[in-house]
Design an enzyme around this catalytic site. Structure first.
Site, mmCIF file in Angstrom:
data_model
loop_
_atom_site.group_PDB
_atom_site.id
_atom_site.type_symbol
_atom_site.label_atom_id
_atom_site.label_comp_id
_atom_site.label_asym_id
_atom_site.label_seq_id
_atom_site.Cartn_x
_atom_site.Cartn_y
_atom_site.Cartn_z
ATOM 1 N N GLY A 14 0.706 -1.277 0.035
ATOM 2 C CA GLY A 14 0.071 0.097 -0.061
ATOM 3 C C GLY A 14 0.839 1.361 -0.024
ATOM 4 N N ARG A 18 -2.806 8.655 3.010
ATOM 5 C CA ARG A 18 -3.166 9.384 3.974
ATOM 6 C C ARG A 18 -2.006 9.661 4.939
ATOM 7 N NH1 ARG A 18 -8.075 5.964 5.750
ATOM 8 N NH2 ARG A 18 -7.877 7.482 7.530
ATOM 9 N N ARG A 323 22.141 8.219 26.353
ATOM 10 C CA ARG A 323 22.246 7.957 25.037
ATOM 11 C C ARG A 323 22.955 6.518 24.484
ATOM 12 N NH1 ARG A 323 24.868 13.015 22.076
ATOM 13 N NH2 ARG A 323 24.594 11.670 20.258
#
Length: 464
Positions: A14, A18, A323
């Site tokens: 797909g 949208r 991090r």
């Protein structure tokens, strides 16, 4: 033991228009990994013989994310039935008459289905005299425009009708189609080849094979799941809704494992987070991918962790950022407004506030004063700082890497260190104090005179 093989076809071609994104829809993330990765990890637990991901043209990023599984390209997007048919070329031993095999068809944008639901479908399919074709269905609070699943008096699926084509009586049905199906491989292949695209959209609709199967007298059934579980993601709004569902699952799992979440709703987790027991997580904590937290750790409010390992008894935060590459050993402390990256903090070591520790190795029980930074990057390369056990680094120190500070050494506050400090030594690097008596008053008077002169010139210009 059941000798039947299993193939899984994942529809991921797909375009996701949208989403309004250059990133393929199935690669948008939930809790630290893509929707496609969630789907694949769910079906991998079934130990299928083959997984084929159907991708669109020029979808190299999706192909890479699908690895090591096979991919098939749907050049023309002609519906779900067409997409499944494109996958058959990658399957051997699943479609020919006599093949002892099943095919499961799922969607790459439906990431919340639990492995247990797939297992339930597979168990039902492989019962003695199990149904030839199974669909996944659900009963939403509002059936809306979902396709309806029609059952006969014996509970067989008589067909699936799209909302736009449904009669008023069919629209009153509350059992809706989730689009996922499982069936005998040769039967699924044969029925899909019977599909045509003689409809307004010009597409091959996968659910129509239930009509074909029922017309042949085959046993067709439905397995039900919750509406939440079969949620599809086609927009940013739906992505956010799916994230909330997944986060609630992860929070519940963490608390079951022995983690205290003081404010669960403000705690954000990743699917791969590893927790010990008796961990306390305060409000507004974000835990990204690759984090492991051991027993008796406290993560204080407003902290952000990713790619980090925190050993037992450590305290992190508040307002700390760990991090990737950070390793906090047992009893370590990382306080407020401290950032670490690619750094190892030894057992009992402390970096309590306002510091940056990057590309560094801090020895056990070392104390890093406020405002300390490791200057690890010269614009081209990263360099390492090594601080020995029991060392003391005074506040506002800049450690210009590569540099070593020996065990037990003391570095005075305000130092800029560019050379190694020996074990148990004291190092102080400060500029010479220059004091000029009355200099402050003289400086202010001079600046005031300049300012007054500019003001007078501006006033004269306005009058002129």
């Amino acid at each position: 033991m059941n000798a039947r093989k299993l193939a899984v076809i994942v529809l991921a071609a797909g375009q996701g228009t949208r989403m309004k994104s250059k990133l393929p829809k199935v690669l948008h993330g939930l809790a630290g990994k893509s929707m496609l990765a969630h789907v694949l990890s769910g079906v991998e637990k079934l130990s299928p013989d083959e997984i084929v991901v159907v991708v669109g043209p020029d979808a190299q990023a999706v192909e890479k994310a699908a690895a090591p599984h096979k991919t098939a390209v749907q050049q023309d997007r002609l519906g779900t039935g067409h997409a499944v048919r494109e996958a058959f070329s990658a399957l051997k031993g699943f479609c020919d008459p006599g093949d002892q095999a099943d095919i499961l068809v799922i969607f790459g944008d439906t990431p919340l289905i639990r492995s247990a639901t797939f297992e339930k479908m597979l168990t039902r399919r492989r019962e003695e005299q199990g149904p030839v074709l199974l669909g996944l269905a659900f009963r939403p609070e509002d059936a809306g425009r979902y396709g309806r699943v029609k059952l006969d008096e014996e509970g067989r699926v008589a067909g699936i009708v799209e909302f736009a084509d449904a009669t008023d009586a069919e629209k009153a049905i509350d059992l809706c189609n989730a689009g996922i199906l499982l069936g005998d491989g040769p039967t699924v292949c044969r029925l899909i080849h019977q599909l045509d695209n003689n409809n307004a959209q010009g597409e091959y609709y996968l659910p129509v094979i239930f009509d074909f199967a029922y017309a042949e007298g085959l046993d067709t059934r439905a397995v039900e799941a919750s509406e939440e579980e079969v949620m599809g993601v086609n927009s940013r709004q739906e992505l956010a809704a799916a994230e909330l569902v997944l986060q609630q699952r992860l929070r519940n799992e963490a608390m079951v494992q022995g983690v205290t979440l003081i404010d669960p709703a403000s705690t954000w987790l990743s699917t791969d987070t590893l927790f010990g027991r008796d961990i306390i997580i305060e409000p507004s904590v974000f835990i990204g991918p690759g984090v492991s937290i051991a027993d008796d750790v406290t993560i204080k409010a407003f902290s952000h962790l990713e790619g980090a390992t925190v050993a037992e008894g450590s305290v992190i935060g508040p307002y700390a950022r760990l991090r990737p590459g950070t390793e906090i050993k047992a009893g370590g402390k990382v306080g407020n407004f401290v950032e670490t990256k690619n750094a190892v903090l030894g057992a009992g070591a402390k970096v309590n506030h306002l510091s940056y520790i990057g590309d560094a190795e801090i020895g056990a029980r070392a104390n890093i004063g406020a405002g300390t930074i490791t200057c690890n990057y010269d614009g081209y390369n990263k360099w390492k700082t090594v601080i020995g056990e029991d060392a003391f680094i005074g506040s506002n120190t800049a450690l210009v890497a590569p540099v070593n500070v020996g065990a037990g050494a003391i570095v005075g506050a305000g130092s800029t260190l560019t050379k190694a400090v020996e074990k148990d030594a004291i190092a102080v690097v400060r500029g010479r104090l220059v004091e000029k008596a009355g200099g402050g008053a003289s400086f202010r008077a001079g600046r005031k005179k300049i300012k007054d002169q500019k003001t007078a010139e501006q006033n004269a210009e306005k009058k002129g």
